[in-house]
Design a protein around this motif. Structure first.
Motif, PDB file in Angstrom:
ATOM      1  N   PRO A   7      12.574  18.178  12.050  1.00  0.00           N
ATOM      2  CA  PRO A   7      12.816  19.534  11.588  1.00  0.00           C
ATOM      3  C   PRO A   7      12.513  19.706  10.103  1.00  0.00           C
ATOM      4  CG  PRO A   7      14.874  18.377  11.849  1.00  0.00           C
ATOM      5  CD  PRO A   7      13.792  17.466  12.363  1.00  0.00           C
ATOM      6  N   GLY A   8      12.332  20.951   9.698  1.00  0.00           N
ATOM      7  CA  GLY A   8      12.151  21.246   8.282  1.00  0.00           C
ATOM      8  C   GLY A   8      10.685  21.324   7.895  1.00  0.00           C
ATOM      9  N   HIS A   9      10.455  21.505   6.606  1.00  0.00           N
ATOM     10  CA  HIS A   9       9.088  21.679   6.152  1.00  0.00           C
ATOM     11  C   HIS A   9       8.758  20.795   4.955  1.00  0.00           C
ATOM     12  CE1 HIS A   9      11.657  24.524   4.007  1.00  0.00           C
ATOM     13  NE2 HIS A   9      10.853  24.332   3.004  1.00  0.00           N
ATOM     14  N   ALA A  10       9.603  19.843   4.634  1.00  0.00           N
ATOM     15  CA  ALA A  10       9.317  18.944   3.513  1.00  0.00           C
ATOM     16  C   ALA A  10       8.174  18.005   3.895  1.00  0.00           C
ATOM     17  CB  ALA A  10      10.554  18.132   3.155  1.00  0.00           C
ATOM     18  N   ALA A  11       7.378  17.613   2.920  1.00  0.00           N
ATOM     19  CA  ALA A  11       6.258  16.711   3.173  1.00  0.00           C
ATOM     20  C   ALA A  11       6.752  15.353   3.633  1.00  0.00           C
ATOM     21  CB  ALA A  11       5.433  16.566   1.898  1.00  0.00           C
ATOM     22  N   MET A  12       5.985  14.753   4.541  1.00  0.00           N
ATOM     23  CA  MET A  12       6.336  13.415   5.011  1.00  0.00           C
ATOM     24  C   MET A  12       5.419  12.414   4.321  1.00  0.00           C
ATOM     25  SD  MET A  12       6.359  11.627   8.758  1.00  0.00           S
ATOM     26  CE  MET A  12       7.437  12.832   9.434  1.00  0.00           C
ATOM     27  N   VAL A  13       6.009  11.354   3.814  1.00  0.00           N
ATOM     28  CA  VAL A  13       5.265  10.288   3.172  1.00  0.00           C
ATOM     29  C   VAL A  13       5.182   9.130   4.162  1.00  0.00           C
ATOM     30  CG1 VAL A  13       5.245   8.669   1.245  1.00  0.00           C
ATOM     31  CG2 VAL A  13       6.043  11.003   0.897  1.00  0.00           C
ATOM     32  N   GLN A  14       3.972   8.605   4.343  1.00  0.00           N
ATOM     33  CA  GLN A  14       3.785   7.483   5.250  1.00  0.00           C
ATOM     34  C   GLN A  14       3.838   6.196   4.447  1.00  0.00           C
ATOM     35  OE1 GLN A  14       0.104   8.368   7.256  1.00  0.00           O
ATOM     36  NE2 GLN A  14       1.020  10.034   8.407  1.00  0.00           N
ATOM     37  N   LEU A  15       4.682   5.258   4.888  1.00  0.00           N
ATOM     38  CA  LEU A  15       4.843   3.980   4.195  1.00  0.00           C
ATOM     39  C   LEU A  15       4.198   2.871   5.008  1.00  0.00           C
ATOM     40  CD1 LEU A  15       8.586   4.255   3.065  1.00  0.00           C
ATOM     41  CD2 LEU A  15       6.523   4.833   1.775  1.00  0.00           C
ATOM     42  N   TYR A  16       3.427   2.025   4.340  1.00  0.00           N
ATOM     43  CA  TYR A  16       2.705   0.927   4.978  1.00  0.00           C
ATOM     44  C   TYR A  16       2.987  -0.376   4.239  1.00  0.00           C
ATOM     45  CZ  TYR A  16      -0.120   4.745   6.847  1.00  0.00           C
ATOM     46  OH  TYR A  16      -0.533   5.889   7.466  1.00  0.00           O
ATOM     47  N   PRO A  17       2.934  -1.514   4.951  1.00  0.00           N
ATOM     48  CA  PRO A  17       2.986  -2.787   4.224  1.00  0.00           C
ATOM     49  C   PRO A  17       1.744  -2.880   3.331  1.00  0.00           C
ATOM     50  CG  PRO A  17       3.286  -3.125   6.594  1.00  0.00           C
ATOM     51  CD  PRO A  17       2.871  -1.703   6.403  1.00  0.00           C
ATOM     52  N   ASP A  18       1.924  -3.294   2.090  1.00  0.00           N
ATOM     53  CA  ASP A  18       0.801  -3.457   1.169  1.00  0.00           C
ATOM     54  C   ASP A  18       0.143  -4.794   1.477  1.00  0.00           C
ATOM     55  OD1 ASP A  18      -0.999  -3.586  -0.926  1.00  0.00           O
ATOM     56  OD2 ASP A  18       0.429  -2.787  -2.396  1.00  0.00           O
ATOM     57  N   GLU A  19      -1.081  -4.747   2.016  1.00  0.00           N
ATOM     58  CA  GLU A  19      -1.784  -5.952   2.454  1.00  0.00           C
ATOM     59  C   GLU A  19      -2.204  -6.858   1.291  1.00  0.00           C
ATOM     60  OE1 GLU A  19      -2.056  -6.811   5.647  1.00  0.00           O
ATOM     61  OE2 GLU A  19      -1.119  -4.945   6.307  1.00  0.00           O
ATOM     62  N   ASP A  20      -2.434  -6.272   0.124  1.00  0.00           N
ATOM     63  CA  ASP A  20      -2.877  -7.036  -1.037  1.00  0.00           C
ATOM     64  C   ASP A  20      -2.104  -6.560  -2.262  1.00  0.00           C
ATOM     65  OD1 ASP A  20      -4.322  -8.795  -2.603  1.00  0.00           O
ATOM     66  OD2 ASP A  20      -6.016  -7.410  -2.867  1.00  0.00           O
ATOM     67  N   PRO A  21      -0.795  -6.867  -2.295  1.00  0.00           N
ATOM     68  CA  PRO A  21       0.025  -6.309  -3.376  1.00  0.00           C
ATOM     69  C   PRO A  21      -0.237  -6.981  -4.723  1.00  0.00           C
ATOM     70  CG  PRO A  21       1.330  -7.805  -2.044  1.00  0.00           C
ATOM     71  CD  PRO A  21      -0.024  -7.691  -1.374  1.00  0.00           C
ATOM     72  N   PRO A  22      -0.179  -6.182  -5.800  1.00  0.00           N
ATOM     73  CA  PRO A  22      -0.260  -6.770  -7.136  1.00  0.00           C
ATOM     74  C   PRO A  22       1.045  -7.497  -7.441  1.00  0.00           C
ATOM     75  CG  PRO A  22       0.123  -4.413  -7.288  1.00  0.00           C
ATOM     76  CD  PRO A  22      -0.075  -4.729  -5.831  1.00  0.00           C
ATOM     77  N   PRO A  23       1.065  -8.322  -8.476  1.00  0.00           N
ATOM     78  CA  PRO A  23       2.293  -9.080  -8.801  1.00  0.00           C
ATOM     79  C   PRO A  23       3.517  -8.197  -9.042  1.00  0.00           C
ATOM     80  CG  PRO A  23       0.440  -9.869 -10.118  1.00  0.00           C
ATOM     81  CD  PRO A  23      -0.043  -8.653  -9.374  1.00  0.00           C
ATOM     82  N   ASP A  24       3.304  -6.989  -9.551  1.00  0.00           N
ATOM     83  CA  ASP A  24       4.436  -6.098  -9.836  1.00  0.00           C
ATOM     84  C   ASP A  24       4.607  -5.025  -8.755  1.00  0.00           C
ATOM     85  OD1 ASP A  24       2.129  -4.711 -10.430  1.00  0.00           O
ATOM     86  OD2 ASP A  24       2.985  -3.704 -12.185  1.00  0.00           O
ATOM     87  N   ALA A  25       4.198  -5.333  -7.530  1.00  0.00           N
ATOM     88  CA  ALA A  25       4.258  -4.361  -6.431  1.00  0.00           C
ATOM     89  C   ALA A  25       5.687  -3.908  -6.163  1.00  0.00           C
ATOM     90  CB  ALA A  25       3.682  -4.974  -5.162  1.00  0.00           C
ATOM     91  N   MET A  69       9.479  -5.958   1.947  1.00  0.00           N
ATOM     92  CA  MET A  69       8.020  -6.096   1.880  1.00  0.00           C
ATOM     93  C   MET A  69       7.450  -5.224   0.770  1.00  0.00           C
ATOM     94  SD  MET A  69       6.673  -5.797   5.770  1.00  0.00           S
ATOM     95  CE  MET A  69       5.751  -7.214   6.283  1.00  0.00           C
ATOM     96  N   ALA A  70       6.304  -5.673   0.220  1.00  0.00           N
ATOM     97  CA  ALA A  70       5.559  -4.827  -0.707  1.00  0.00           C
ATOM     98  C   ALA A  70       5.072  -3.618   0.091  1.00  0.00           C
ATOM     99  CB  ALA A  70       4.380  -5.599  -1.288  1.00  0.00           C
ATOM    100  N   VAL A  71       5.104  -2.443  -0.533  1.00  0.00           N
ATOM    101  CA  VAL A  71       4.824  -1.219   0.202  1.00  0.00           C
ATOM    102  C   VAL A  71       3.794  -0.354  -0.514  1.00  0.00           C
ATOM    103  CG1 VAL A  71       6.713   0.096  -0.835  1.00  0.00           C
ATOM    104  CG2 VAL A  71       5.952   0.674   1.451  1.00  0.00           C
ATOM    105  N   ALA A  72       2.989   0.343   0.288  1.00  0.00           N
ATOM    106  CA  ALA A  72       2.057   1.341  -0.203  1.00  0.00           C
ATOM    107  C   ALA A  72       2.389   2.638   0.526  1.00  0.00           C
ATOM    108  CB  ALA A  72       0.621   0.924   0.096  1.00  0.00           C
ATOM    109  N   TYR A  73       1.997   3.776  -0.041  1.00  0.00           N
ATOM    110  CA  TYR A  73       2.297   5.036   0.626  1.00  0.00           C
ATOM    111  C   TYR A  73       1.065   5.912   0.701  1.00  0.00           C
ATOM    112  CZ  TYR A  73       2.401   7.701  -3.733  1.00  0.00           C
ATOM    113  OH  TYR A  73       2.069   8.321  -4.903  1.00  0.00           O
ATOM    114  N   ALA A  74       1.125   6.855   1.617  1.00  0.00           N
ATOM    115  CA  ALA A  74       0.070   7.858   1.747  1.00  0.00           C
ATOM    116  C   ALA A  74       0.728   9.156   2.151  1.00  0.00           C
ATOM    117  CB  ALA A  74      -0.943   7.426   2.802  1.00  0.00           C
ATOM    118  N   HIS A  75       0.124  10.255   1.754  1.00  0.00           N
ATOM    119  CA  HIS A  75       0.598  11.558   2.186  1.00  0.00           C
ATOM    120  C   HIS A  75      -0.615  12.463   2.317  1.00  0.00           C
ATOM    121  CE1 HIS A  75       0.290  13.257  -1.928  1.00  0.00           C
ATOM    122  NE2 HIS A  75       0.630  12.042  -2.281  1.00  0.00           N
ATOM    123  N   ARG A  76      -0.490  13.551   3.054  1.00  0.00           N
ATOM    124  CA  ARG A  76      -1.612  14.469   3.277  1.00  0.00           C
ATOM    125  C   ARG A  76      -2.172  14.893   1.923  1.00  0.00           C
ATOM    126  NH1 ARG A  76      -2.595  13.607   8.220  1.00  0.00           N
ATOM    127  NH2 ARG A  76      -1.003  14.111   9.728  1.00  0.00           N
TER     128      ARG A  76
END
Length: 183
Positions: A7-25, A69-76
């Motif tokens: 429900p609602g209309h707030a943007a959804m952020v997609q979270l993924y495991p970071d396959e190649d994280p930097p040291p400060d991920a 886990m180290a994480v990366a994100y994506a959004h529309r």
């Protein structure tokens, strides 16, 4: 457009495991996400909704993403990028994991609510601990015993035990109590 189950209309952020994280991920830390958390699954993906006063965060969690886990994100309208402690426009506040006693109280009240709504012990166990945990459900099992104790504890709290929990004086015996003085 958002799925009907979210429900609602707030943007959804997609979270993924970071396959190649930097040291400060940045690390996916479930318990550091502020607010009341709710996990939902529509058969295709797992979503996390975190609500706090004035804020509602919505995340689609990729398969395989685990706490720590180290994480990366994506959004529309954007590309995947490391999360640097925040999602654009939202800063994460560090909150400690609930104490074991706080989790016991939470599970007790959830077990009571589910039982009062007509759920079976197995359904309560599945709701609290997940379908995988109740896969080996049997009559004398440890999980079944734990659920029964939670339900009994919740019933006791409902019948006046909350006063002990809140450190209030016990209720005085009423005039219909067996050993009460009669006028």
């Amino acid at each position: 457009a958002h799925p009907a189950w979210l429900p609602g209309h707030a943007a959804m952020v997609q979270l993924y495991p970071d396959e190649d994280p930097p040291p400060d991920a940045s690390i996916f830390a479930f318990w550091r996400i502020p607010g009341h958390k709710q996990l939902l699954h529509d058969g295709k993906r797992l979503a996390l909704i975190a609500r706090s006063p004035g804020h509602c965060l919505r995340f689609a969690l990729a398969p395989g993403l685990e706490d720590g886990m180290a994480v990366a994100y994506a959004h529309r309208g954007g590309t995947a990028a490391p999360v640097r402690g925040h999602v654009p426009g939202v800063t994460f506040a560090a909150t400690p994991r609930p104490t074991p006693s706080a989790l016991l109280e939470l599970h007790t009240l959830q077990a009571l609510d589910a039982t009062l709504a007509g759920a079976s012990s197995r359904e309560v166990g599945e709701g609290l601990f997940g379908a995988d945990a109740v896969a080996d459900w049997y009559a004398d099992g440890g999980l079944r015993s734990k659920v029964r104790r939670l339900v009994r504890r919740g019933d006791a709290l409902m019948r006046g035990g909350y006063r002990r929990l809140a450190q209030l004086a016990p209720l005085e015996k009423g005039r219909f109590e067996g050993d009460a003085k009669r006028p």
